[in-house]
Motif scaffolding. Structure first.
Motif, PDB file in Angstrom:
ATOM      1  N   TYR A  99       3.008 -77.412 119.836  1.00  0.00           N
ATOM      2  CA  TYR A  99       3.247 -77.832 118.585  1.00  0.00           C
ATOM      3  C   TYR A  99       4.348 -76.844 118.304  1.00  0.00           C
ATOM      4  CZ  TYR A  99      -0.049 -81.632 117.762  1.00  0.00           C
ATOM      5  OH  TYR A  99      -1.110 -82.719 117.964  1.00  0.00           O
ATOM      6  N   ARG A 100       4.296 -75.635 118.528  1.00  0.00           N
ATOM      7  CA  ARG A 100       5.201 -74.578 118.001  1.00  0.00           C
ATOM      8  C   ARG A 100       6.571 -74.976 118.615  1.00  0.00           C
ATOM      9  NH1 ARG A 100       5.634 -70.224 115.235  1.00  0.00           N
ATOM     10  NH2 ARG A 100       7.358 -68.556 115.990  1.00  0.00           N
ATOM     11  N   GLY A 101       6.520 -75.334 120.027  1.00  0.00           N
ATOM     12  CA  GLY A 101       7.517 -75.656 121.045  1.00  0.00           C
ATOM     13  C   GLY A 101       8.157 -76.814 120.349  1.00  0.00           C
ATOM     14  N   LEU A 102       7.633 -78.056 120.118  1.00  0.00           N
ATOM     15  CA  LEU A 102       8.234 -79.116 119.645  1.00  0.00           C
ATOM     16  C   LEU A 102       8.774 -78.895 118.334  1.00  0.00           C
ATOM     17  CD1 LEU A 102       5.359 -81.804 120.271  1.00  0.00           C
ATOM     18  CD2 LEU A 102       7.373 -81.494 121.802  1.00  0.00           C
ATOM     19  N   ALA A 103       8.183 -78.190 117.368  1.00  0.00           N
ATOM     20  CA  ALA A 103       8.730 -77.783 116.016  1.00  0.00           C
ATOM     21  C   ALA A 103      10.146 -77.115 116.200  1.00  0.00           C
ATOM     22  CB  ALA A 103       7.831 -77.228 115.032  1.00  0.00           C
ATOM     23  N   ARG A 111       3.402 -68.696 110.797  1.00  0.00           N
ATOM     24  CA  ARG A 111       3.744 -70.020 110.628  1.00  0.00           C
ATOM     25  C   ARG A 111       4.871 -70.187 111.477  1.00  0.00           C
ATOM     26  NH1 ARG A 111       0.824 -69.673 106.414  1.00  0.00           N
ATOM     27  NH2 ARG A 111      -0.724 -71.352 105.912  1.00  0.00           N
ATOM     28  N   THR A 112       5.569 -71.141 111.833  1.00  0.00           N
ATOM     29  CA  THR A 112       6.848 -71.689 112.483  1.00  0.00           C
ATOM     30  C   THR A 112       7.926 -71.400 111.215  1.00  0.00           C
ATOM     31  OG1 THR A 112       6.008 -73.638 113.809  1.00  0.00           O
ATOM     32  CG2 THR A 112       8.322 -73.477 113.663  1.00  0.00           C
ATOM     33  N   SER A 113       8.688 -70.303 111.451  1.00  0.00           N
ATOM     34  CA  SER A 113       9.684 -69.920 110.725  1.00  0.00           C
ATOM     35  C   SER A 113      11.017 -70.523 111.285  1.00  0.00           C
ATOM     36  CB  SER A 113       9.688 -68.329 110.790  1.00  0.00           C
ATOM     37  OG  SER A 113       9.888 -67.881 111.800  1.00  0.00           O
ATOM     38  N   ASN A 114      12.120 -70.173 110.345  1.00  0.00           N
ATOM     39  CA  ASN A 114      13.316 -70.797 110.471  1.00  0.00           C
ATOM     40  C   ASN A 114      14.078 -69.570 111.116  1.00  0.00           C
ATOM     41  OD1 ASN A 114      12.935 -73.763 109.773  1.00  0.00           O
ATOM     42  ND2 ASN A 114      13.243 -72.699 107.509  1.00  0.00           N
ATOM     43  N   VAL A 115      14.313 -69.645 112.280  1.00  0.00           N
ATOM     44  CA  VAL A 115      14.935 -68.511 113.135  1.00  0.00           C
ATOM     45  C   VAL A 115      16.519 -68.588 112.645  1.00  0.00           C
ATOM     46  CG1 VAL A 115      15.425 -67.134 115.175  1.00  0.00           C
ATOM     47  CG2 VAL A 115      13.363 -68.316 114.756  1.00  0.00           C
ATOM     48  N   SER A 116      17.301 -67.560 112.476  1.00  0.00           N
ATOM     49  CA  SER A 116      18.640 -67.533 112.021  1.00  0.00           C
ATOM     50  C   SER A 116      19.423 -67.933 113.449  1.00  0.00           C
ATOM     51  CB  SER A 116      19.050 -66.120 111.465  1.00  0.00           C
ATOM     52  OG  SER A 116      18.979 -65.192 112.435  1.00  0.00           O
ATOM     53  N   ASN A 117      19.227 -67.759 114.358  1.00  0.00           N
ATOM     54  CA  ASN A 117      19.868 -67.974 115.612  1.00  0.00           C
ATOM     55  C   ASN A 117      19.513 -69.205 116.165  1.00  0.00           C
ATOM     56  OD1 ASN A 117      21.266 -68.138 118.196  1.00  0.00           O
ATOM     57  ND2 ASN A 117      21.212 -65.842 118.422  1.00  0.00           N
ATOM     58  N   PRO A 118      20.056 -70.386 115.875  1.00  0.00           N
ATOM     59  CA  PRO A 118      19.639 -71.682 116.407  1.00  0.00           C
ATOM     60  C   PRO A 118      19.316 -71.604 118.084  1.00  0.00           C
ATOM     61  CG  PRO A 118      21.526 -72.136 114.903  1.00  0.00           C
ATOM     62  CD  PRO A 118      21.354 -70.564 115.307  1.00  0.00           C
ATOM     63  N   ALA A 119      20.259 -70.863 118.652  1.00  0.00           N
ATOM     64  CA  ALA A 119      20.064 -70.967 120.188  1.00  0.00           C
ATOM     65  C   ALA A 119      18.753 -70.401 120.676  1.00  0.00           C
ATOM     66  CB  ALA A 119      21.159 -70.489 120.838  1.00  0.00           C
ATOM     67  N   LEU A 120      18.534 -69.058 119.817  1.00  0.00           N
ATOM     68  CA  LEU A 120      17.227 -68.362 120.122  1.00  0.00           C
ATOM     69  C   LEU A 120      15.843 -69.196 119.954  1.00  0.00           C
ATOM     70  CD1 LEU A 120      15.903 -65.821 120.813  1.00  0.00           C
ATOM     71  CD2 LEU A 120      16.182 -64.997 118.598  1.00  0.00           C
ATOM     72  N   GLU A 121      16.178 -70.028 118.717  1.00  0.00           N
ATOM     73  CA  GLU A 121      14.988 -70.808 118.144  1.00  0.00           C
ATOM     74  C   GLU A 121      14.799 -71.958 119.393  1.00  0.00           C
ATOM     75  OE1 GLU A 121      13.279 -73.335 114.420  1.00  0.00           O
ATOM     76  OE2 GLU A 121      15.625 -72.719 114.666  1.00  0.00           O
ATOM     77  N   LYS A 122      15.798 -72.408 119.861  1.00  0.00           N
ATOM     78  CA  LYS A 122      15.661 -73.685 120.874  1.00  0.00           C
ATOM     79  C   LYS A 122      15.155 -72.986 122.114  1.00  0.00           C
ATOM     80  CE  LYS A 122      18.485 -77.188 122.948  1.00  0.00           C
ATOM     81  NZ  LYS A 122      19.565 -77.832 123.216  1.00  0.00           N
ATOM     82  N   THR A 123      15.513 -71.846 122.632  1.00  0.00           N
ATOM     83  CA  THR A 123      15.176 -71.209 123.792  1.00  0.00           C
ATOM     84  C   THR A 123      13.500 -70.881 123.468  1.00  0.00           C
ATOM     85  OG1 THR A 123      17.241 -70.204 124.297  1.00  0.00           O
ATOM     86  CG2 THR A 123      15.188 -69.186 125.446  1.00  0.00           C
ATOM     87  N   SER A 124      13.204 -70.405 122.445  1.00  0.00           N
ATOM     88  CA  SER A 124      11.774 -70.071 122.122  1.00  0.00           C
ATOM     89  C   SER A 124      10.885 -71.474 122.167  1.00  0.00           C
ATOM     90  CB  SER A 124      11.648 -69.341 120.601  1.00  0.00           C
ATOM     91  OG  SER A 124      10.246 -69.194 120.434  1.00  0.00           O
ATOM     92  N   LYS A 169       5.958 -82.758 113.646  1.00  0.00           N
ATOM     93  CA  LYS A 169       6.507 -83.009 112.284  1.00  0.00           C
ATOM     94  C   LYS A 169       5.844 -82.017 111.016  1.00  0.00           C
ATOM     95  CE  LYS A 169       5.619 -86.408 109.709  1.00  0.00           C
ATOM     96  NZ  LYS A 169       5.383 -87.608 109.054  1.00  0.00           N
ATOM     97  N   LEU A 170       4.466 -82.297 111.418  1.00  0.00           N
ATOM     98  CA  LEU A 170       3.517 -81.317 110.396  1.00  0.00           C
ATOM     99  C   LEU A 170       3.688 -79.696 110.613  1.00  0.00           C
ATOM    100  CD1 LEU A 170       1.599 -81.797 108.063  1.00  0.00           C
ATOM    101  CD2 LEU A 170      -0.433 -81.787 109.729  1.00  0.00           C
ATOM    102  N   GLY A 177       2.222 -74.404 113.715  1.00  0.00           N
ATOM    103  CA  GLY A 177       1.649 -74.931 114.800  1.00  0.00           C
ATOM    104  C   GLY A 177       0.404 -74.746 114.975  1.00  0.00           C
ATOM    105  N   TRP A 178      -0.264 -73.647 115.123  1.00  0.00           N
ATOM    106  CA  TRP A 178      -1.841 -73.314 115.398  1.00  0.00           C
ATOM    107  C   TRP A 178      -2.403 -73.942 114.155  1.00  0.00           C
ATOM    108  CZ3 TRP A 178      -5.333 -70.289 113.072  1.00  0.00           C
ATOM    109  CH2 TRP A 178      -4.769 -69.510 112.087  1.00  0.00           C
ATOM    110  N   GLN A 179      -2.037 -73.897 113.257  1.00  0.00           N
ATOM    111  CA  GLN A 179      -2.744 -74.555 112.194  1.00  0.00           C
ATOM    112  C   GLN A 179      -3.077 -75.800 112.084  1.00  0.00           C
ATOM    113  OE1 GLN A 179      -0.165 -72.414 111.955  1.00  0.00           O
ATOM    114  NE2 GLN A 179      -0.429 -70.622 110.311  1.00  0.00           N
ATOM    115  N   VAL A 180      -1.974 -76.422 112.817  1.00  0.00           N
ATOM    116  CA  VAL A 180      -2.100 -78.016 112.564  1.00  0.00           C
ATOM    117  C   VAL A 180      -3.435 -78.384 113.549  1.00  0.00           C
ATOM    118  CG1 VAL A 180      -1.317 -80.230 113.536  1.00  0.00           C
ATOM    119  CG2 VAL A 180       0.202 -78.484 112.189  1.00  0.00           C
TER     120      VAL A 180
END
Length: 297
Positions: A240-244, A3-16, A179-180, A186-189
């Motif tokens: 969906y993963r990218g939007l989240a 599932r979409t996880s909270n990445v500790s590095n915000p910049a890395l998560e945004k790039t992903s 949002k969900l 993402g893929w589960q939605v």
């Protein structure tokens, strides 16, 4: 699959998020040209329900394979909105529209999707982009609408109105699914939305199936396979993963690239004429994404 996880590095998560979103847009770009080819031989309503049914069967297999937990009671309502928006609404409305307009013309309307997605991102996702963001987002959409008006909507008002309606329901489905995805994955939605749609779509597919498939060409079957596998499932896994990860309003602006890829496909595969005006509008809306991205948060 995680599932979409909270990445500790915000910049890395945004790039992903931007990378995943870009992959999703590339997959989506072939949807309208493939639909345009498919409706030449398939009834548009049958095409809509058949692609959803095929993708639904694949979704059931994925959820069973990875033994995913069922959504909560509150999540089912959001999944219903996703299903009505992106599983049924957008495919059906675009398939009907493509009986009246060319894929090259309809693809330009996709330039309105970032604005629609951002608006629903505020209403359903709780996002608050900066005021300058809306300037660039509206400017990109205005270029698209201006081009459509310059071509004369009276040429096919039905096709253009159907495309506009499809953009609205799709934007809602994108924002609700994003949002969900923050809690469900993402893929589960998209898989659960397809499962929710599977019973009526499967019944409708059997009911609306033509008496014989003997006259259907290989290209039409390939297009049905593309919109079933890529447009209805794989693209949403990344999208969906990218939007989240990167934000609904921000990553949603990547949809401004979709007309560029789609127009290229329409010219290459369907031999449709792409006018200079179409290219100018496409370049203009692509330039707007840079400004919208900078002021999205």
């Amino acid at each position: 699959m995680e599932r979409t996880s909270n990445v500790s590095n915000p910049a890395l998560e945004k790039t992903s998020g931007w990378i995943n979103g870009f992959i999703g847009v590339v997959c989506f770009s072939g949807s309208l040209p493939a639909t345009r080819l498919a409706v030449l031989e398939f009834d548009p309503v049958f095409l809509t329900v058949a692609r959803a049914a095929i993708a639904g069967v694949l979704a059931v297999a994925l959820l069973w394979l990875f033994r995913e937990r069922r959504p909560s009671r509150d999540q089912w309502f959001s999944l219903l909105i996703v299903a009505l928006g992106v599983v049924l609404g957008f495919p059906l409305l675009t398939a009907l529209a493509l009986q009246h307009v060319t894929s090259a013309h309809s693809i330009v309307f996709v330039g309105l999707l970032p604005l629609a997605t951002a608006l629903f991102g505020v209403l359903r996702g709780g996002e608050r982009p900066r005021p300058v963001f809306w300037f660039f987002s509206i400017l990109g959409s205005a270029l698209v609408v201006g081009f459509a008006l310059s071509q004369g909507l009276s040429a096919s008002p039905t096709g253009d109105l159907l495309m506009l309606a499809s953009i609205l329901v799709c934007g809602l489905g994108y924002a609700e699914g994003a949002k969900l995805s923050r809690t469900l994955g993402g893929w589960q939605v998209i898989c659960w939305a397809l499962v929710l749609s599977l019973p009526p779509m499967a019944i409708a597919s059997l009911w609306l199936a033509p008496p014989s498939f003997s006259g259907i060409s290989v290209s039409a079957w390939v297009c049905l396979g593309y919109v079933s596998l890529f447009s209805m499932l794989i693209a949403f896994v990344f999208w969906y993963r990218g939007l989240a990860q990167g934000g609904i309003a921000a990553v949603g602006q990547l949809q401004l690239l979709q007309p560029f890829f789609g127009l290229a496909l329409a010219a290459t595969l369907l031999h449709e004429q792409v006018s200079i005006g179409m290219l100018v509008v496409t370049v203009g809306v692509i330039l707007c994404v840079a400004g919208a991205k900078k002021f999205s948060r």
